[in-house]
Design an enzyme around this catalytic site. Structure first.
Site, PDB file in Angstrom:
ATOM      1  N   LEU A 115      -0.107   8.828   7.337  1.00  0.00           N
ATOM      2  CA  LEU A 115       1.151   9.144   6.679  1.00  0.00           C
ATOM      3  C   LEU A 115       1.135  10.637   6.401  1.00  0.00           C
ATOM      4  CD1 LEU A 115       1.663   6.212   4.120  1.00  0.00           C
ATOM      5  CD2 LEU A 115       2.856   6.571   6.283  1.00  0.00           C
ATOM      6  N   ASP A 116       2.254  11.304   6.679  1.00  0.00           N
ATOM      7  CA  ASP A 116       2.336  12.742   6.448  1.00  0.00           C
ATOM      8  C   ASP A 116       2.121  13.074   4.974  1.00  0.00           C
ATOM      9  OD1 ASP A 116       2.935  13.062   9.125  1.00  0.00           O
ATOM     10  OD2 ASP A 116       5.101  13.100   8.797  1.00  0.00           O
ATOM     11  N   PHE A 117       1.859  14.348   4.721  1.00  0.00           N
ATOM     12  CA  PHE A 117       1.602  14.864   3.375  1.00  0.00           C
ATOM     13  C   PHE A 117       2.685  14.417   2.397  1.00  0.00           C
ATOM     14  CE2 PHE A 117       1.820  18.422   0.247  1.00  0.00           C
ATOM     15  CZ  PHE A 117       0.535  18.343  -0.256  1.00  0.00           C
ATOM     16  N   ASN A 118       3.945  14.484   2.819  1.00  0.00           N
ATOM     17  CA  ASN A 118       5.059  14.174   1.921  1.00  0.00           C
ATOM     18  C   ASN A 118       5.587  12.754   2.074  1.00  0.00           C
ATOM     19  OD1 ASN A 118       5.222  16.696   0.584  1.00  0.00           O
ATOM     20  ND2 ASN A 118       6.221  17.584   2.373  1.00  0.00           N
ATOM     21  N   THR A 119       4.929  11.936   2.883  1.00  0.00           N
ATOM     22  CA  THR A 119       5.364  10.555   3.078  1.00  0.00           C
ATOM     23  C   THR A 119       4.565   9.625   2.172  1.00  0.00           C
ATOM     24  OG1 THR A 119       5.972  11.019   5.364  1.00  0.00           O
ATOM     25  CG2 THR A 119       5.710   8.716   4.755  1.00  0.00           C
TER      26      THR A 119
END
Length: 255
Positions: A115-119
């Site tokens: 999962l991305d940093f902001n997800t």
């Protein structure tokens, strides 16, 4: 070692080590190429060796035990964490949060996908590198479901067109099921189910439609769902459910 033993029976060593939770099969093949894996004290130079068990196998000089039962954990990843063991930029990683979230006997676990940093949302973790690999492969078709809050104008009919897939900047994204949730205003929630796991796919698809994603959560991966799991907490999934999913995965099922 020029004469690595190659018995007819058994499984390839990379598969056994992945099953034991050492790393993914591809990572283990790199470890063998780097001379980090040995058998009976002799460094291996090929991943083609087959073994009945991991007896006598060491990684970085440390003996490896045989595989434990497969375990799968669900973690509610908060925004602002990197899905990696360490980050060159010094940003916080999921493993800092997992030290307190996972049970003490969890052992070494690997994230299934990223999962991305902001997800935010559902991040599965397992000790079984073979299952991790199978779940991540686009060919397995394991569905990932997301909820995205996006700013802009969009209609359900536009989203329905994604069922045929879409090509963006030369990258083809396969079948996408997308539904616009009820609401008003230019900030709307959209639920999307995809089966490939390409990098930043949800954000890229919605940006292609002229939307600006300002929040993104994964709520499902295969038959497993985030539910009401609190942010930053983890729970072990029932072993019966995990074993049933593994059997389905081995048959090529798409749950």
């Amino acid at each position: 070692m020029s004469d690595n033993r190659l018995p007819e029976a058994g499984d390839r060593i990379a598969k056994l080590l992945a099953r034991a939770g050492v790393a993914s099969r591809r990572e283990i093949e790199r470890m063998i190429a780097d001379g980090r894996v040995s058998l009976d004290g002799k460094v291996l130079n090929t991943p083609a060796i087959k073994l009945e068990s991991l007896r006598g196998v060491s990684v970085d000089g440390k003996p490896v035990g045989d595989a434990e039962d497969t375990r799968l954990f669900a973690f509610h990843k908060p925004s602002g964490l990197i899905t990696a063991e360490r980050d060159p930029k010094g940003r916080p990683t999921i493993y800092a949060a997992l030290r307190n979230a996972l049970p003490k006997d969890a052992g070494r676990v690997m994230p299934v996908g990223r999962l991305d940093f902001n997800t935010e949302g559902l991040l599965l973790l397992t000790n079984d590198g073979e299952m991790k690999r199978a779940m991540e492969l686009p060919s397995s078709g394991v569905p990932r479901t997301y909820r995205a809050r996006a700013f802009g104008e969009i209609t359900q009919s536009q989203l329905d067109e994604l069922i045929e897939g879409v090509e963006i900047d030369g990258i083809r994204y396969g079948q996408i099921e997308a539904n616009l949730e009820r609401g008003s205003g230019r900030n709307r929630w959209i639920e999307m189910t995809l089966r490939e796991g390409k990098n930043r796919e949800v954000r890229r698809i919605l940006e292609h439609l002229g939307l600006e994603v300002n929040r993104l959560l994964r709520i499902g991966y295969g038959p497993f769902h985030l539910g009401d799991l609190p942010r930053g907490q983890a729970v072990e999934l029932k072993r019966g459910d995990v074993e049933a999913f593994k059997r389905d995965l081995s048959r090529g099922g798409r749950k």
